[in-house]
Design a protein around this motif. Structure first.
Motif, mmCIF file in Angstrom:
data_model
loop_
_atom_site.group_PDB
_atom_site.id
_atom_site.type_symbol
_atom_site.label_atom_id
_atom_site.label_comp_id
_atom_site.label_asym_id
_atom_site.label_seq_id
_atom_site.Cartn_x
_atom_site.Cartn_y
_atom_site.Cartn_z
ATOM 1 N N ARG A 9 -7.677 -1.731 4.151
ATOM 2 C CA ARG A 9 -8.979 -2.301 4.461
ATOM 3 C C ARG A 9 -9.865 -2.390 3.216
ATOM 4 N NH1 ARG A 9 -6.102 -2.225 8.270
ATOM 5 N NH2 ARG A 9 -5.486 -4.058 7.091
ATOM 6 N N LEU A 10 -9.765 -1.386 2.344
ATOM 7 C CA LEU A 10 -10.531 -1.444 1.099
ATOM 8 C C LEU A 10 -10.084 -2.633 0.247
ATOM 9 C CD1 LEU A 10 -10.871 2.273 -0.122
ATOM 10 C CD2 LEU A 10 -12.675 0.766 0.726
ATOM 11 N N THR A 62 0.835 -1.200 0.000
ATOM 12 C CA THR A 62 0.000 0.000 0.000
ATOM 13 C C THR A 62 0.868 1.248 0.000
ATOM 14 O OG1 THR A 62 -1.766 -1.158 1.194
ATOM 15 C CG2 THR A 62 -1.811 1.246 1.229
ATOM 16 N N PRO A 122 -2.634 6.258 8.695
ATOM 17 C CA PRO A 122 -4.069 6.397 8.384
ATOM 18 C C PRO A 122 -4.392 6.008 6.947
ATOM 19 C CG PRO A 122 -3.260 8.307 9.579
ATOM 20 C CD PRO A 122 -2.066 7.521 9.203
ATOM 21 N N LEU A 123 -3.588 6.509 5.976
ATOM 22 C CA LEU A 123 -3.840 6.180 4.583
ATOM 23 C C LEU A 123 -3.641 4.681 4.323
ATOM 24 C CD1 LEU A 123 -2.172 9.141 2.621
ATOM 25 C CD2 LEU A 123 -4.605 8.574 2.718
ATOM 26 N N TRP A 179 -3.971 2.264 6.463
ATOM 27 C CA TRP A 179 -5.087 1.517 7.059
ATOM 28 C C TRP A 179 -6.316 1.596 6.151
ATOM 29 C CZ3 TRP A 179 -10.050 2.731 8.467
ATOM 30 C CH2 TRP A 179 -10.727 1.775 9.241
ATOM 31 N N PHE A 180 -6.617 2.773 5.637
ATOM 32 C CA PHE A 180 -7.810 2.971 4.816
ATOM 33 C C PHE A 180 -7.734 2.142 3.535
ATOM 34 C CE2 PHE A 180 -9.931 5.382 1.372
ATOM 35 C CZ PHE A 180 -11.240 5.293 1.834
ATOM 36 N N TYR A 181 -6.642 2.268 2.791
ATOM 37 C CA TYR A 181 -6.535 1.562 1.520
ATOM 38 C C TYR A 181 -6.371 0.054 1.714
ATOM 39 C CZ TYR A 181 -6.198 6.018 -0.945
ATOM 40 O OH TYR A 181 -6.465 7.251 -1.452
#
Length: 441
Positions: free
Chosen positions: A158-159, A61, A151-152, A154-156
């Motif tokens: 999880r997506l 990521t 944060p970024l 984690w977000f990507y």
């Protein structure tokens, strides 16, 4: 922003993109076995890379965020910094609108080419050449990047995990090594010259122990030298001299009633000490290991290990003796012509396109000599004679022949229904794959 500062910034962006390319390809190409070896030698970086390979989602990521951000910035900076200069240059010959278009395209092509060459092709080839070393070098900076972009990431991540679950796919790396993987590595090592061709063949033979049946290594029934329990001393001595073997089965009446075996060393000791030989003596006859003919060579080795024996009698489903096998027979199958001339005795190459083969030659040996992948109905026979019987659907006679796979198999000699010699000739016009031509007298 001046031209020099723009070029300097583009250079920094190319270096950043190259770093992410190296990080990506080196982790993907790193060999887990090599990393484990380095970690066992005390390399903390190798241990860190191993942990990342187990859960590489966050790592990749960061790579993708970095590469895409750098690519966008590179396009913006390159177009704004270089387009005016190209436009001014083309304006000397072109109209204003044409010069603007030519300037933009030239700036785009130049910046894109620099990124392709120095941030993609070169670093990825470098990463493939020395993956473990570079993966260790970049692992610490990438760990810092994963922390800063938590944060970024984690977000990507999880997506991406949600997409994998939606498609029913696993995002975990499968590091299981199969026999096919090892054989492919051995083949690559042989091509590279690291592994000798004979050594590669030995390793291949080891893996074939699980698929080759005991019949491919045994001495067949008609070649077994055996004693009867009531044989006289003179008969035993004559047979030892005529058929010198290390082990002899001992039978009651005929070969299908084996009661044990006698070791040639025990017989020789009695001969040297001028002692009479009597197989009625239970101390001379040892208990024999009996194994079914359906066992693989690997299973036979396990039977030898459990029974602490190196000799076994092979019987079929009707309890009839079909052959005998020794530990040396199995190991000769593994080592091939490194230790035994057995194959050379059964297969004699006459010239470039013909072979003289004993009918009792195991079919695996025939395939290897002729460089064939398979023969038809392979589950129905174990020897070349069996192949001819299956194809002809009867006991072959002299001059009978079968053509298959670019070869002609012709029976030269038959002795009491046993196929002694087969001439195999390479055809100038091969038979179509899957087709067979049978010629019977």
């Amino acid at each position: 922003m001046t031209l020099y500062s723009s070029l300097f910034l583009i250079g920094l962006l190319i270096m950043a993109s190259a770093f992410f390319s190296v990080a990506e390809i080196s982790l993907a190409a790193s060999r887990r076995l090599r990393l484990r070896q380095m970690a066992d030698d005390g390399d903390a970086g190798a241990e860190r890379v191993l942990r990342v390979q187990e859960q590489p989602g966050d790592y990749f990521t960061v790579v993708q965020i970095g590469q895409n951000a750098v690519a966008i910035l590179g396009g913006i900076v390159g177009e704004g910094a270089l387009s005016p200069y190209f436009t001014e240059f083309f304006a000397l010959w072109l109209s204003e609108s044409s010069a603007l278009t030519a300037g933009f395209l030239s700036s785009f092509l130049l910046v894109t080419s620099l990124f392709i060459l120095f941030s993609d092709l070169f670093p990825k080839r470098l990463g493939m050449a020395m993956p473990e070393r570079l993966a260790i070098r970049v692992s610490q900076p990438m760990a810092i990047g994963m922390t800063l972009m938590r944060p970024l990431v984690w977000f990507y991540s999880r997506l991406a995990d949600a997409v994998f679950r939606l498609l029913g796919l696993s995002s975990l790396r499968d590091d299981r090594i199969t026999s096919d993987d090892i054989l492919a590595m051995m083949e690559a090592g042989a091509v590279a010259g690291v592994l000798a061709a004979r050594e590669q063949q030995v390793i291949t033979n080891v893996f074939e122990l699980d698929t080759r049946t005991v019949g491919s290594a045994m001495s067949p029934r008609d070649r077994i030298a055996f004693f009867r329990r009531d044989d006289a001393d003179a008969v035993i001595r004559l047979r030892i001299a005529a058929e010198p073997f290390s082990t002899y089965p001992v039978c009651e009446g005929d070969i299908d009633h084996i009661v044990g075996y006698v070791d040639a060393k025990d017989l020789f000791q009695r001969v040297l000490n001028n002692q009479p030989i009597s197989l009625a003596d239970d101390s001379l006859v040892r208990k024999v290991l009996i194994v079914p003919d359906l066992l693989t060579l690997s299973e036979v080795l396990e039977q030898f290990r459990q029974a602490h024996e190196d000799f076994a009698v092979i019987v079929n489903e009707y309890s009839l003796v079909v052959g005998v096998v020794t530990l040396n027979d199995v190991m000769s199958t593994v080592m091939g012509d490194l230790v035994s001339p057995f194959d050379e005795e059964q297969i004699v190459r006459r010239d470039e396109n013909s072979w003289l083969i004993d009918g009792m030659t195991p079919i695996e040996v025939v395939l290897h000599a002729l460089e064939l992948d398979h023969l038809p109905h392979a589950e129905d026979y174990e020897t070349l004679a069996g192949f001819l019987m299956v194809m002809l659907r009867r006991v072959p006679r002299r001059t009978d022949s079968v053509s298959w796979g670019g070869y002609k198999f012709e029976v030269l000699d038959v002795d009491s229904y046993r196929i002694d010699q087969v001439m195999v000739t390479r055809l100038s016009q091969p038979v179509a794959p899957g087709a067979a031509v049978v010629a019977a007298d």
